[in-house]
Every structure is written in structure tokens, then in C-alpha cells.
Design an enzyme around this catalytic site. Structure first.
Site, PDB file in Angstrom:
ATOM      1  N   GLY A  88       0.807  -1.218   0.000  1.00  0.00           N
ATOM      2  CA  GLY A  88       0.000   0.000   0.000  1.00  0.00           C
ATOM      3  C   GLY A  88       0.839   1.266   0.000  1.00  0.00           C
ATOM      4  NE  ARG A 154      -2.408  -4.533  -0.911  1.00  0.00           N
ATOM      5  CZ  ARG A 154      -1.683  -4.155   0.145  1.00  0.00           C
ATOM      6  NH1 ARG A 154      -0.696  -4.910   0.582  1.00  0.00           N
ATOM      7  NH2 ARG A 154      -1.943  -3.036   0.766  1.00  0.00           N
ATOM      8  CG  ASP A 180       3.439  -7.365   6.877  1.00  0.00           C
ATOM      9  OD1 ASP A 180       3.104  -6.669   5.909  1.00  0.00           O
ATOM     10  OD2 ASP A 180       2.636  -8.042   7.541  1.00  0.00           O
ATOM     11  N   GLY A 181       4.889  -7.930   4.115  1.00  0.00           N
ATOM     12  CA  GLY A 181       4.878  -8.862   2.988  1.00  0.00           C
ATOM     13  C   GLY A 181       6.118  -8.685   2.122  1.00  0.00           C
ATOM     14  CB  THR A 182       7.743  -5.607   0.789  1.00  0.00           C
ATOM     15  OG1 THR A 182       6.489  -5.179   0.277  1.00  0.00           O
ATOM     16  CG2 THR A 182       8.843  -5.262  -0.183  1.00  0.00           C
ATOM     17  CB  THR A 208       4.075  -0.214   8.553  1.00  0.00           C
ATOM     18  OG1 THR A 208       2.910  -0.059   9.365  1.00  0.00           O
ATOM     19  CG2 THR A 208       5.285   0.028   9.425  1.00  0.00           C
ATOM     20  CG  ASP A 210      -1.620   0.253   9.805  1.00  0.00           C
ATOM     21  OD1 ASP A 210      -2.097   1.298   9.334  1.00  0.00           O
ATOM     22  OD2 ASP A 210      -2.058  -0.885   9.556  1.00  0.00           O
ATOM     23  NE  ARG A 255      -4.549  -5.395   7.249  1.00  0.00           N
ATOM     24  CZ  ARG A 255      -5.565  -5.867   6.521  1.00  0.00           C
ATOM     25  NH1 ARG A 255      -6.205  -5.062   5.705  1.00  0.00           N
ATOM     26  NH2 ARG A 255      -5.911  -7.138   6.590  1.00  0.00           N
ATOM     27  CB  VAL A 363      -4.362   9.356   5.919  1.00  0.00           C
ATOM     28  CG1 VAL A 363      -3.208   8.923   6.799  1.00  0.00           C
ATOM     29  CG2 VAL A 363      -5.343  10.219   6.701  1.00  0.00           C
TER      30      VAL A 363
HETATM   31  P1  ATP Z   1       1.355  -3.376   3.190  1.00  0.00           P
HETATM   32  O1  ATP Z   1       1.844  -3.043   4.544  1.00  0.00           O
HETATM   33  O2  ATP Z   1       0.857  -2.217   2.450  1.00  0.00           O
HETATM   34  O3  ATP Z   1       0.419  -4.544   3.203  1.00  0.00           O
HETATM   35  P2  ATP Z   1       3.183  -5.259   2.162  1.00  0.00           P
HETATM   36  O4  ATP Z   1       4.582  -5.195   1.718  1.00  0.00           O
HETATM   37  O5  ATP Z   1       2.902  -6.125   3.355  1.00  0.00           O
HETATM   38  O6  ATP Z   1       2.673  -3.800   2.378  1.00  0.00           O
HETATM   39  P3  ATP Z   1       1.848  -7.145   0.457  1.00  0.00           P
HETATM   40  O7  ATP Z   1       0.954  -6.911  -0.712  1.00  0.00           O
HETATM   41  O8  ATP Z   1       1.365  -7.970   1.572  1.00  0.00           O
HETATM   42  O9  ATP Z   1       2.272  -5.702   0.943  1.00  0.00           O
HETATM   43  O10 ATP Z   1       3.215  -7.801  -0.054  1.00  0.00           O
HETATM   44  C1  ATP Z   1       4.037  -7.172  -1.020  1.00  0.00           C
HETATM   45  C2  ATP Z   1       4.564  -8.190  -1.999  1.00  0.00           C
HETATM   46  O11 ATP Z   1       5.320  -9.188  -1.310  1.00  0.00           O
HETATM   47  C3  ATP Z   1       3.459  -8.906  -2.745  1.00  0.00           C
HETATM   48  O12 ATP Z   1       3.807  -8.977  -4.115  1.00  0.00           O
HETATM   49  C4  ATP Z   1       3.406 -10.259  -2.074  1.00  0.00           C
HETATM   50  O13 ATP Z   1       2.939 -11.285  -2.915  1.00  0.00           O
HETATM   51  C5  ATP Z   1       4.846 -10.497  -1.664  1.00  0.00           C
HETATM   52  N1  ATP Z   1       4.936 -11.401  -0.520  1.00  0.00           N
HETATM   53  C6  ATP Z   1       4.254 -11.291   0.631  1.00  0.00           C
HETATM   54  N2  ATP Z   1       4.581 -12.275   1.495  1.00  0.00           N
HETATM   55  C7  ATP Z   1       5.503 -13.028   0.873  1.00  0.00           C
HETATM   56  C8  ATP Z   1       6.239 -14.215   1.224  1.00  0.00           C
HETATM   57  N3  ATP Z   1       6.089 -14.804   2.412  1.00  0.00           N
HETATM   58  N4  ATP Z   1       7.112 -14.718   0.316  1.00  0.00           N
HETATM   59  C9  ATP Z   1       7.260 -14.132  -0.887  1.00  0.00           C
HETATM   60  N5  ATP Z   1       6.603 -13.023  -1.287  1.00  0.00           N
HETATM   61  C10 ATP Z   1       5.736 -12.471  -0.429  1.00  0.00           C
HETATM   62 MG    MG Z   2       1.252  -6.192   4.718  1.00  0.00          MG
END
Ligand code: ATP
Ligand code: MG
Length: 441
Positions: A88, A154, A180-182, A208, A210, A255, A363
Site C-alpha cells: 500500500g 500486491r 511486512d509482505g515485502t 507501514t 500503521d 489494521r 492520509v
Molecule cells: P502493506 O503493509 O501495504 O500490506 P506489504 O509489503 O505487506 O505492504 P503485500 O501486498 O502484503 O504488501 O506484499 C508485497 C509483496 O510481497 C506482494 O507482491 C506479495 O505477494 C509479496 N509477498 C508477501 N509475502 C511473501 C512471502 N512470504 N514470500 C514471498 N513473497 C511475499
Molecule cells: Mg502487509
């Protein structure tokens, strides 16, 4: 803010990986190089220092300070970098991108910094996104705008395919800006890089809005988010006081952690109820939220409520829906509260005037404020220094007032929350005057 960060970190957990031995003299001409013996204490409270010190100072955990090293691993004139932003939006993304480009090109004179478009999808040839060459001219004004210059996305992408793309493009250093996902994706990319015995450094910049990432205090963009949310709350306050039985309801991001809600309430001092995910509440019953609101309205005739999007999820019909990255889609707590509040007063023959404001997307999409701009610049600058010195598998963060290197695994280990028994949360409750708990049991 007392948070879950109080968990003790062991010294071995702070070690930073290296791509290889740094043998080349750093070309920087200005400033001082970081002394390799220097270290930043992780836990600074006396009890923790004493607890860790019992087995001698070796038991204490330190973070490596960020900054330029006297020797670098990569030969600057032959180094290609790449930057990707995922997840995001958050204020400050463009400032980080800009600082990385400016430092890499102006300070180290690397010949190329590639911008990967639309998150990890930008690595995948079938997605058909172009690659942008990020020159200083191209990025010089991007900090004036919100969002990310590169775009984001995403959805899962195969780490093998990402590393294939890095190899094809001959990228030595990858900067990954995201949540965290990234950071989990960065770990997966690093595992693949190590498996192939490549000398590619991956540096994360944790994002983040948040403020819920461990070891980032606060995370970049949070200050701007609070400032912007505060404006919406001020509007809600004006609305609430300008009508009979006036209620202003503001839904903000958060969240799993209610930091934006809590911090904005502290900043405004005009909020009467802050509802956060960490403090579950009942709607009905003698001690429930509606009873507390009823009492406030009958005493003062108006109320301002700030609710974090993840609050009160147990009151909503649970679905198991997730977004493309597997994140749970939240129920609409703002909509539920609006309906329940109006119905509550209607049942008493009172027509309350409720104004519901959801500033979430404003925001997160505004340009960073002055504080965050400076913060983001230092994060970007230090990310380049770390990578050039051959550090990998780390994030850049500010901890105890210093910019430091933190292993990626440590920041993804846990999530930061507001502790409801902390002085911080008590200060929020004191500022609102709401009951310490709105549960009946
Ligand atoms: P936000 O805080 O906005 O959610 P984020 O980085 O957590 O940011 P996500 O969409 O959850 O956003 O993840 C970003 C990218 O990382 C996505 O392309 C997702 O598929 C990839 N990703 C998330 N978790 C994993 C994982 N465990 N292994 C490999 N790739 C991942
Ligand atoms: Mg996330």
C-alpha cells in the site's frame, strides 16, 4: 510508546550478513566513515541492560550503526542498482526513492539505477511493465508528490523469477521498499540469491503507515499520516459542535495496531472516544460503547469518535476473504458504528446528526511532511551506504535516535502493538475521558 519491542533481543540476532569482503576504498570525499567497532545498544532501559549484562557485556545486543564504511564491496563504476516499491501507499515513498538515486549516482557515481514498475510484478516479463532508468533529473522533484513514482502492486511473484530478472539485468543491489509482505518477499529473494551463489545485495526499507513494524520508531510516513488524520478529526469536531446531537465519526488506518487513531487523538485533544484493535469493546450493555456515548451526549450534546479500521472486528460478520497478497479483508467498522449509533438514538426519539469521515486514502497518498522528508532521506542515503559496503539481508531503521542496520528476520518476527496497560494508552484515555474498558464482563 511502550510496545512489544520490549522483547529481549539476543546478540546473535543482530548480526548482519555480508555479500563478501569489502576491499575497495570508498570514493566518498566528505564526512566520516563509520568505525566498525561502533555499535548501538538495542535495549536502553536499565532493567534490560542489567538483565542482558549479567553474563558480561557480550550478552548485550547491539545494532550495527548505519553510514558509509571506509571500504566498499562493489566497484561503484560497475554497479547497477534497482529499486522496487510494493504494497500500500505511504507518505515518503518518493523521498526514499529520490535519496537512493541521488546518493548512488552523485556520491558513489554508479552508472545505473533501475526503477522496477508496479511492485514485484515489474520483474516478471509476462506482466509487460517497462523498466525506468532513474536519473537524478528524473527523480529530482518526485518528493513533491504523494504515492510512489514507480507504482506498486500486491500478489505473489515467484522469487526464482525475480532473481532470474536480476541476473538478466545484471543488477548488483536491490532496494525493496514495502511492508511486512515485502520484507518476507525480500527474504525469499535472498534465499534464492544465496542458493545460486550470486553476489547480489538486498536491502529493505520497511514501510507501514500503521507504525506496527518492530524496531522502527516510528516508521516513515507515520508523522505525516497523523498530521493529515488530525485535519480530518478537526473537521469532525467542527461538524459535531455545529449541530444538535452532533457526532463526528472518523475512520483511520490501523489494521492490527491503533497508533494513528491514538496519536491523532493525543494531537487533537478534541476526541471523546478512540477505538483501536488492541482494546476490544462491546456495543451494547451497561458498560458497552453505546452506553458510554449516550452518557457523553446527554452531558455535552456532541461527541467525536475516532476508530481504527481494524477495531471491533469481532462485532462484524467474519468473512475469510483476502486480497491478492493474502491479507485479510476487514469488515467495515465505520459503517457498522454509524448505523448502530443512529439507531440507538432514534429508539429514544432523538435524531442525532452524524458525520462520517473516512480520510484513509488521503492520509496515505499525501506528500511527506518536513519531518518525514528528512527521515526518508536518511533512510535512503544509509540504504546505499549499507549496500555498497556489501551488507545484505537487512533493513535500515532509526532506533534509539540512531540510524542502524537490522536483520530482516528481526523486523518480520513480531508486530508492534499499543499495550493497553501502558502509560501511553492511559494518556490517550485521559485525553478522551472514555471509560478504561467498554466491555461488560
Ligand atoms: P502493506 O503493509 O501495504 O500490506 P506489504 O509489503 O505487506 O505492504 P503485500 O501486498 O502484503 O504488501 O506484499 C508485497 C509483496 O510481497 C506482494 O507482491 C506479495 O505477494 C509479496 N509477498 C508477501 N509475502 C511473501 C512471502 N512470504 N514470500 C514471498 N513473497 C511475499
Ligand atoms: Mg502487509
Amino acid at each position: 510508546m511502550k510496545t512489544s519491542q520490549e522483547k529481549l533481543v539476543a546478540p546473535a540476532e543482530t548480526a548482519i550478513d555480508r555479500v563478501g569482503e569489502a576491499k575497495i576504498n570508498n570514493p566518498l570525499s566528505l564526512g566520516r566513515f563509520v568505525d566498525e567497532d561502533e555499535a548501538v545498544l538495542v535495549h536502553i532501559s536499565r532493567s534490560n541492560v542489567e538483565l542482558q549484562g549479567k553474563g558480561g557485556s557480550k550478552r548485550r545486543a547491539f545494532f550495527e550503526p548505519a553510514g558509509p564504511r571506509s571500504r566498499v564491496y562493489y566497484d561503484p563504476s560497475k554497479t547497477k542498482c534497482a529499486i522496487v516499491t510494493c504494497g500500500g501507499l505511504c507518505p515518503g515513498l518518493n523521498d526514499v526513492i529520490r535519496a537512493i538515486v541521488m546518493t548512488a549516482v552523485h556520491e558513489y557515481r554508479v552508472p545505473s539505477v533501475l526503477g522496477i514498475r508496479f511492485g514485484l510484478a515489474g520483474f516478471i516479463p509476462e506482466e509487460g511493465h517497462d523498466i525506468v532508468e532513474l536519473t537524478p533529473e528524473r527523480v529530482s522533484r518526485i518528493h513533491e508528490f504523494g504515492g510512489t513514482f514507480l507504482g506498486s502492486s500486491r500478489g505473489p511473484q515467484d522469487p526464482e523469477a525475480i532473481v532470474d530478472a536480476l541476473e538478466r539485468m545484471n543488477v548488483s543491489i536491490l532496494f525493496m521498499i514495502g511492508g511486512d509482505g515485502t520484507m518476507r518477499a525480500a527474504s525469499a529473494v535472498i534465499r534464492e540469491v544465496v542458493k545460486r551463489r550470486l553476489s547480489i545485495s538486498v536491502v529493505g526499507l520497511p514501510k507501514t503507515i500503521d507504525n506496527d513494524i518492530d524496531f522502527a520508531s516510528p516508521s516513515f510516513g507515520f508523522d505525516t499520516a497523523v498530521e493529515t488524520a488530525t485535519m480530518a478529526i478537526k473537521g469532525a469536531h467542527v461538524e459535531a459542535t455545529g449541530a444538535p446531537w452532533g457526532i463526528g465519526l472518523v475512520k483511520v488506518m490501523g489494521r492490527d495496531a491503533g497508533f494513528i487513531a491514538a496519536q491523532s487523538a493525543l494531537a487533537c485533544q478534541a476526541v471523546n472516544f478512540v477505538l483501536i484493535p488492541e482494546a476490544p469493546f462491546d456495543l451494547l450493555g451497561e458498560k458497552g460503547f453505546l452506553a458510554a456515548l449516550d452518557s457523553r451526549m446527554k452531558r455535552r450534546g456532541n461527541a467525536v469518535i475516532v476508530v481504527a479500521e481494524g477495531a471491533g472486528q469481532d462485532l462484524l460478520d467474519q468473512t475469510s476473504r483476502t486480497d491478492a497478497s493474502g491479507n485479510k479483508i476487514l469488515g467495515d467498522i465505520g459503517g457498522l458504528l454509524k448505523g448502530e449509533i443512529l439507531a440507538h438514538f432514534k429508539a429514544q426519539g432523538i435524531d442525532a446528526t452524524l458525520k462520517y469521515i473516512d480520510p484513509s486514502y488521503i492520509v496515505r497518498s499525501v506528500p511527506a511532511n518536513a519531518n518525514d522528508r528528512i527521515y526518508c532521506s536518511f533512510l535512503g542515503i544509509n540504504a546505499v551506504h549499507a549496500a555498497m559496503a556489501g551488507r545484505t539481508n537487512l533493513v535500515i531503521s532509526r532506533w534509539n535516535g540512531r540510524y542502524v542496520h537490522i536483520p530482516i528476520d528481526l523486523v518480520t518476527r513480531g508486530k508492534k502493538r499499543i499495550l493497553t496497560d501502558s502509560n501511553y494508552w492511559r494518556a490517550v484515555l485521559e485525553s478522551t475521558g472514555q471509560p478504561a474498558t467498554m466491555r461488560n464482563d
